[in-house]
Structures are given as structure tokens and as C-alpha cells.
Design a protein around this motif. Structure first.
Motif, PDB file in Angstrom:
ATOM      1  N   PHE A 145       0.533  -1.005  -0.030  1.00 55.02           N
ATOM      2  CA  PHE A 145       0.019   0.089  -0.262  1.00 55.02           C
ATOM      3  C   PHE A 145       0.921   1.133   0.024  1.00 55.02           C
ATOM      4  O   PHE A 145       2.040   1.007   0.989  1.00 55.02           O
ATOM      5  CB  PHE A 145      -0.892   0.119   1.549  1.00 55.02           C
ATOM      6  N   LYS A 146       0.770   2.481  -0.449  1.00 55.59           N
ATOM      7  CA  LYS A 146       1.088   3.263  -0.520  1.00 55.59           C
ATOM      8  C   LYS A 146      -0.180   4.655  -0.555  1.00 55.59           C
ATOM      9  O   LYS A 146      -1.244   4.757  -1.257  1.00 55.59           O
ATOM     10  CB  LYS A 146       1.997   4.161  -1.756  1.00 55.59           C
ATOM     11  N   PHE A 147      -0.220   5.916   0.549  1.00 60.46           N
ATOM     12  CA  PHE A 147      -1.463   6.367   0.752  1.00 60.46           C
ATOM     13  C   PHE A 147      -0.986   7.459   0.437  1.00 60.46           C
ATOM     14  O   PHE A 147       0.434   8.214   1.329  1.00 60.46           O
ATOM     15  CB  PHE A 147      -2.157   6.288   1.695  1.00 60.46           C
ATOM     16  N   TYR A 148      -1.857   8.469  -0.170  1.00 59.71           N
ATOM     17  CA  TYR A 148      -1.252   9.648   0.200  1.00 59.71           C
ATOM     18  C   TYR A 148      -2.629  10.537   0.776  1.00 59.71           C
ATOM     19  O   TYR A 148      -4.115  10.491   0.540  1.00 59.71           O
ATOM     20  CB  TYR A 148      -1.940  10.392  -1.798  1.00 59.71           C
ATOM     21  N   ASP A 149      -2.224  12.025   1.656  1.00 64.18           N
ATOM     22  CA  ASP A 149      -3.187  12.726   1.900  1.00 64.18           C
ATOM     23  C   ASP A 149      -3.993  12.313   3.365  1.00 64.18           C
ATOM     24  O   ASP A 149      -5.410  12.430   3.300  1.00 64.18           O
ATOM     25  CB  ASP A 149      -4.106  13.819   0.462  1.00 64.18           C
ATOM     26  N   LEU A 150      -3.702  11.256   4.314  1.00 65.27           N
ATOM     27  CA  LEU A 150      -4.030  10.779   5.083  1.00 65.27           C
ATOM     28  C   LEU A 150      -4.347  11.920   6.223  1.00 65.27           C
ATOM     29  O   LEU A 150      -3.754  13.184   6.108  1.00 65.27           O
ATOM     30  CB  LEU A 150      -3.095   9.498   5.328  1.00 65.27           C
ATOM     31  N   THR A 151      -5.787  12.049   6.601  1.00 66.69           N
ATOM     32  CA  THR A 151      -5.714  12.776   8.000  1.00 66.69           C
ATOM     33  C   THR A 151      -5.443  11.953   9.334  1.00 66.69           C
ATOM     34  O   THR A 151      -5.093  11.011   9.629  1.00 66.69           O
ATOM     35  CB  THR A 151      -7.045  12.937   7.810  1.00 66.69           C
ATOM     36  N   ASP A 152      -4.604  12.932  10.213  1.00 66.27           N
ATOM     37  CA  ASP A 152      -4.162  12.429  11.374  1.00 66.27           C
ATOM     38  C   ASP A 152      -5.366  11.324  12.018  1.00 66.27           C
ATOM     39  O   ASP A 152      -4.814  11.179  13.045  1.00 66.27           O
ATOM     40  CB  ASP A 152      -3.934  13.985  12.294  1.00 66.27           C
ATOM     41  N   ASP A 153      -6.893  11.140  11.800  1.00 64.82           N
ATOM     42  CA  ASP A 153      -7.486  10.876  12.277  1.00 64.82           C
ATOM     43  C   ASP A 153      -7.367   9.468  11.906  1.00 64.82           C
ATOM     44  O   ASP A 153      -8.672   8.546  12.400  1.00 64.82           O
ATOM     45  CB  ASP A 153      -8.902  11.681  12.483  1.00 64.82           C
ATOM     46  N   VAL A 154      -6.993   8.876  11.196  1.00 69.73           N
ATOM     47  CA  VAL A 154      -6.868   7.524  10.734  1.00 69.73           C
ATOM     48  C   VAL A 154      -6.700   6.682  11.685  1.00 69.73           C
ATOM     49  O   VAL A 154      -6.523   6.708  12.055  1.00 69.73           O
ATOM     50  CB  VAL A 154      -6.550   7.406   9.141  1.00 69.73           C
ATOM     51  N   HIS A 155      -7.271   6.020  11.130  1.00 67.52           N
ATOM     52  CA  HIS A 155      -7.137   4.277  12.295  1.00 67.52           C
ATOM     53  C   HIS A 155      -7.724   2.874  11.463  1.00 67.52           C
ATOM     54  O   HIS A 155      -7.492   2.861  10.392  1.00 67.52           O
ATOM     55  CB  HIS A 155      -8.811   4.441  13.227  1.00 67.52           C
ATOM     56  N   GLY A 156      -7.625   1.229  11.635  1.00 70.11           N
ATOM     57  CA  GLY A 156      -7.487   0.897  10.939  1.00 70.11           C
ATOM     58  C   GLY A 156      -6.583  -0.665  11.085  1.00 70.11           C
ATOM     59  O   GLY A 156      -5.506   0.172  12.153  1.00 70.11           O
ATOM     60  N   VAL A 157      -5.901  -1.276  11.458  1.00 65.31           N
ATOM     61  CA  VAL A 157      -4.915  -2.079  11.898  1.00 65.31           C
ATOM     62  C   VAL A 157      -3.495  -1.558  11.142  1.00 65.31           C
ATOM     63  O   VAL A 157      -1.882  -1.709  12.482  1.00 65.31           O
ATOM     64  CB  VAL A 157      -5.342  -3.725  10.954  1.00 65.31           C
ATOM     65  N   LEU A 158      -4.072  -1.391   9.875  1.00 67.25           N
ATOM     66  CA  LEU A 158      -2.727  -0.056   9.275  1.00 67.25           C
ATOM     67  C   LEU A 158      -2.268   1.108   9.351  1.00 67.25           C
ATOM     68  O   LEU A 158      -1.682   1.610   9.669  1.00 67.25           O
ATOM     69  CB  LEU A 158      -2.189  -0.865   7.791  1.00 67.25           C
ATOM     70  N   GLY A 159      -3.675   1.256   9.783  1.00 67.90           N
ATOM     71  CA  GLY A 159      -4.378   3.008   9.166  1.00 67.90           C
ATOM     72  C   GLY A 159      -3.550   3.534  10.160  1.00 67.90           C
ATOM     73  O   GLY A 159      -2.956   4.515  10.294  1.00 67.90           O
ATOM     74  N   GLN A 160      -3.658   3.415  11.906  1.00 69.79           N
ATOM     75  CA  GLN A 160      -3.372   3.072  12.862  1.00 69.79           C
ATOM     76  C   GLN A 160      -2.409   3.865  12.827  1.00 69.79           C
ATOM     77  O   GLN A 160      -1.156   5.091  13.553  1.00 69.79           O
ATOM     78  CB  GLN A 160      -3.607   2.414  13.960  1.00 69.79           C
ATOM     79  N   THR A 161      -1.052   3.123  11.742  1.00 71.04           N
ATOM     80  CA  THR A 161       0.871   3.439  12.241  1.00 71.04           C
ATOM     81  C   THR A 161       0.423   5.008  11.346  1.00 71.04           C
ATOM     82  O   THR A 161       2.040   5.146  11.758  1.00 71.04           O
ATOM     83  CB  THR A 161       1.384   2.367  11.541  1.00 71.04           C
ATOM     84  N   TYR A 162      -0.362   5.789  11.205  1.00 73.31           N
ATOM     85  CA  TYR A 162       0.344   6.342  10.290  1.00 73.31           C
ATOM     86  C   TYR A 162      -0.834   8.302  10.988  1.00 73.31           C
ATOM     87  O   TYR A 162      -0.647   9.085  10.149  1.00 73.31           O
ATOM     88  CB  TYR A 162      -0.445   6.812   8.231  1.00 73.31           C
ATOM     89  N   ARG A 163      -0.447   7.981  11.944  1.00 74.30           N
ATOM     90  CA  ARG A 163      -1.388   8.768  12.577  1.00 74.30           C
ATOM     91  C   ARG A 163       0.138   9.479  13.277  1.00 74.30           C
ATOM     92  O   ARG A 163       1.328   8.942  13.841  1.00 74.30           O
ATOM     93  CB  ARG A 163      -2.469   8.010  13.539  1.00 74.30           C
ATOM     94  N   ALA A 164      -0.279  10.494  14.079  1.00 73.72           N
ATOM     95  CA  ALA A 164       1.348  11.151  13.564  1.00 73.72           C
ATOM     96  C   ALA A 164       1.151  11.483  14.922  1.00 73.72           C
ATOM     97  O   ALA A 164       1.990  11.332  15.823  1.00 73.72           O
ATOM     98  CB  ALA A 164       0.375  12.641  14.097  1.00 73.72           C
ATOM     99  N   ASP A 165      -0.069  10.702  16.518  1.00 76.63           N
ATOM    100  CA  ASP A 165       0.318  10.382  17.479  1.00 76.63           C
ATOM    101  C   ASP A 165       0.136   8.856  18.204  1.00 76.63           C
ATOM    102  O   ASP A 165       0.363   8.283  19.162  1.00 76.63           O
ATOM    103  CB  ASP A 165      -1.013  11.114  18.344  1.00 76.63           C
ATOM    104  N   TYR A 166       0.827   7.871  16.667  1.00 76.50           N
ATOM    105  CA  TYR A 166       0.677   6.524  17.202  1.00 76.50           C
ATOM    106  C   TYR A 166       2.058   6.083  18.360  1.00 76.50           C
ATOM    107  O   TYR A 166       3.065   6.868  17.838  1.00 76.50           O
ATOM    108  CB  TYR A 166       0.343   5.737  16.227  1.00 76.50           C
ATOM    109  N   VAL A 167       1.687   5.290  19.419  1.00 75.08           N
ATOM    110  CA  VAL A 167       2.526   4.983  19.876  1.00 75.08           C
ATOM    111  C   VAL A 167       2.780   3.590  19.778  1.00 75.08           C
ATOM    112  O   VAL A 167       1.711   2.704  19.912  1.00 75.08           O
ATOM    113  CB  VAL A 167       2.447   5.363  21.386  1.00 75.08           C
ATOM    114  N   ASN A 168       4.121   2.379  19.506  1.00 76.24           N
ATOM    115  CA  ASN A 168       3.700   0.969  19.635  1.00 76.24           C
ATOM    116  C   ASN A 168       4.490   1.013  19.978  1.00 76.24           C
ATOM    117  O   ASN A 168       5.122   1.200  21.095  1.00 76.24           O
ATOM    118  CB  ASN A 168       5.192   1.032  18.120  1.00 76.24           C
ATOM    119  N   ARG A 169       3.019   0.277  20.904  1.00 78.93           N
ATOM    120  CA  ARG A 169       3.473  -0.602  21.817  1.00 78.93           C
ATOM    121  C   ARG A 169       3.413  -2.482  21.883  1.00 78.93           C
ATOM    122  O   ARG A 169       3.158  -3.188  22.760  1.00 78.93           O
ATOM    123  CB  ARG A 169       2.251  -0.896  22.892  1.00 78.93           C
TER     124      ARG A 169
END
Length: 331
Positions: free
Chosen positions: A257-281
């Protein structure tokens, strides 16, 4: 607020392989339908491929492409430069095998989901992607294995189905790819470079990168998906203990996958890793870092945006207009 997370992650990782793969995928994104082709090695390492420039009146000489030894079954080659890479190289946006994802932070993790169910891979205001999982059970190991059999992609008021058709036995010469747009089957000619685009959404295109079982899906300015249909072979089952029985080769999708212009509200199994506030636990030092929370990402159907973290159709910040209804963006 849009975010350029993939390139930022590459810079932070500073990995030469990651940088080269991202540079290649960027080049592909800038030249839709470029002469990208697939080398099927069929178990033969160091397979070579004659790669020529197909542009009209081109005087550029061809070259010989060789798959990297780390590619187990096939690789992609960009002609006529002969740049090659494996679909399952560890770069942001990959999903391969017993679903192994690489997030935008560069970390790889497994999400097993559950056989016969659908899970939200990415959900944003104007884009939603679910995946349908198939699987097998090894009673000796008391373990389930799963793979992604199909994607359900929603944007504006449209839907695109990309799936691997069920087959009792794998035939590499046959096309096991299934496509549908807004519930109508898409018939794509079996030739490298064959391209389809709907009148209702001309920003969407599907292009073959091999005569069978390999495509690139592009939604201009939104996403690019490289998809290959692959089987579980008897050797795969023996080596990994998949416990696959005869009668179903468990054809599934390996994806990039290659994504463009996602918002910082994006979510999902993969989508959440594109958030500015994502913390990998996750325990990234484990052999198989596992992401749980299946209930959080479960959808009631392949095209349903009803997982607990669904964002599709939400108003974008500051506009008050739901992008899901903004079909003009894709014309």
C-alpha cells in the motif's frame, strides 16, 4: 490535517533498502501505468528478465533484470531501468503471508484476525479498506493460520473489490484474480500493461503488471495498491506447519500500500500507524510481534464501515463537508 508519514518514517529509519524501495514506489506513483512487470521465478533463483522501453519511438536500450536473492517467488522490475524489488520487502504499507504488516513507523507486526471474517485495515474520512480473511487449522499445533483473500475498498459512493478466486489447485498460467466495481465484474485483458478505468470514477485505474495474478490499483491522489495472488503450496504447508489439506490451495493476496493525504484521524490495523500520535506498544523484539484487538477492527461485511474505529464519512477538520460524498474529487 494531512501528513506525509511514509517518507518521514523512511528518513527516521535511515535504512538504505527502505529508502530505495520508497524512491521506486514514488517513481511509479508519478508515472501511472509505467512499464512495471513481474518476474515469476518458479523456484529458480537469480532468474533473469529482458526489460525494454515500450514507449513509442524510444531509443533507450533494454537491459537484463535479475530478481534479488531475498525474493522467494517473484519480484517487480521497472523497465527500462531494471530497478527491482520484492513485494514483501519491509517498507511501510506491506501486508504479506500469514498477515504480516509493516507500519508507517517501519515496524513489522502480525495481525491474525479470524478465518471467514472481515477486518478494517484502514479507515479515514474519505477512504475505507476492509480485508476478508481465510485460514486453516493445524490440530497438531492447535493453531489457526490466516491470510487476506480479498479487499473491499470504499471511496466517495463507490466500492472496489479485489480478491483471489478460490482454487482447488494452483495453476500459474490461470488468472485467479477477481475484480468488481460497484458490484459489476471487471474484465481486464490478460496482457502486461492492460488498463481499466471506470467512467464514473476516472481517477481510479487497475493495471496489470503480469499476464495473470498481478495488478496495480491506483486512486489518483489517494492510494496505490500493488496486489499479487499467490497460493499456499504443499512445500509452504510442510515447512511452516500450515496443515493445508488437498482441495484448496488457499489463494490469497500479497499487498503493498501507498497512501496519500491521510488525515491524522486515520485508524485501522494498518491505518493507525500513520497517525502523528501513534505509539507502538508491541514487543518489536519478539520473533512474531502480535497486534491484538480483533474486536476493535472487526467489520460486519467486506464493504461495511462499522468497525469500532471507523472514520469513513466523518467531516474533515475545518470543512464541515464529509469527503465520502465528494465524488468530484475522483473525476
Amino acid at each position: 490535517m494531512a501528513r506525509w508519514s511514509s517518507a518521514a518514517s523512511a528518513a527516521l529509519l535511515g535504512a538504505t533498502l527502505l529508502y530505495s524501495v520508497m524512491a521506486l514506489t514514488t517513481a511509479l506513483a508519478q508515472q501511472p501505468g509505467n512499464n512495471m512487470q513481474v518476474i515469476n521465478m518458479d523456484g529458480r533463483r537469480n532468474s533473469k528478465f529482458t526489460c525494454a522501453d515500450t514507449k513509442k519511438d524510444s531509443k533507450r536500450p533494454g537491459c537484463r533484470a535479475t530478481c534479488p536473492t531475498r525474493c522467494p517467488k517473484k519480484c517487480l522490475v521497472l523497465c527500462p531501468t531494471c530497478k527491482t524489488f520484492c513485494l514483501c520487502d519491509f517498507y511501510p504499507g506491506v501486508s504479506c503471508g500469514d498477515p504480516r504488516f509493516t507500519g508507517a513507523d517501519g515496524n513489522t507486526f502480525y495481525f491474525h484476525g479470524k478465518k471467514g471474517q472481515d477486518f478494517c485495515i484502514l479507515s479515514d474520512a474519505g477512504l475505507h479498506i476492509n480485508a476478508h480473511f481465510i485460514g486453516s487449522h493445524n490440530s497438531a499445533l492447535n493453531r489457526d493460520f490466516t491470510w487476506i483473500q480479498a479487499l473491499g475498498i470504499r471511496f466517495a459512493h463507490h466500492s472496489l473489490y479485489v480478491g483471489a478466486a478460490r482454487a482447488a489447485a494452483w495453476d500459474a498460467a490461470a488468472d485467479h484474480l477477481a475484480l468488481a466495481f460497484d458490484d459489476d465484474a471487471v474484465l481486464l485483458p490478460r496482457a502486461v500493461g492492460a488498463r481499466w478505468s471506470p467512467h464514473a470514477a476516472p481517477a481510479l485505474s487497475v493495471t496489470r503488471t503480469a499476464d495473470a495474478n498481478a495488478i496495480v490499483v491506483e486512486l489518483r491522489g489517494v492510494l496505490r495498491v500493488v496486489a499479487h495472488v499467490v497460493p499456499i503450496t504443499a512445500e509452504d504447508s510442510r515447512v511452516h506447519g500450515y496443515g493445508v489439506d488437498a482441495g484448496d490451495c488457499l489463494a490469497h493476496l500479497d499487498l503493498g500500500f501507498k497512501f496519500y493525504d491521510l488525515t491524522d484521524d486515520v485508524h485501522g490495523v494498518l491505518g493507525q500507524t500513520y497517525r502523528a500520535d501513534y505509539v507502538n506498544r508491541l514487543n518489536v523484539t519478539a520473533n512474531m510481534p502480535l497486534m491484538g484487538g480483533a474486536d476493535t477492527f472487526r467489520s460486519s461485511g467486506l464493504f461495511e464501515a462499522d468497525c469500532a474505529v471507523a472514520r469513513f464519512g466523518r467531516n474533515t477538520a475545518g470543512t464541515g463537508i464529509a469527503m465520502v460524498t465528494d465524488g468530484a474529487k475522483y473525476l
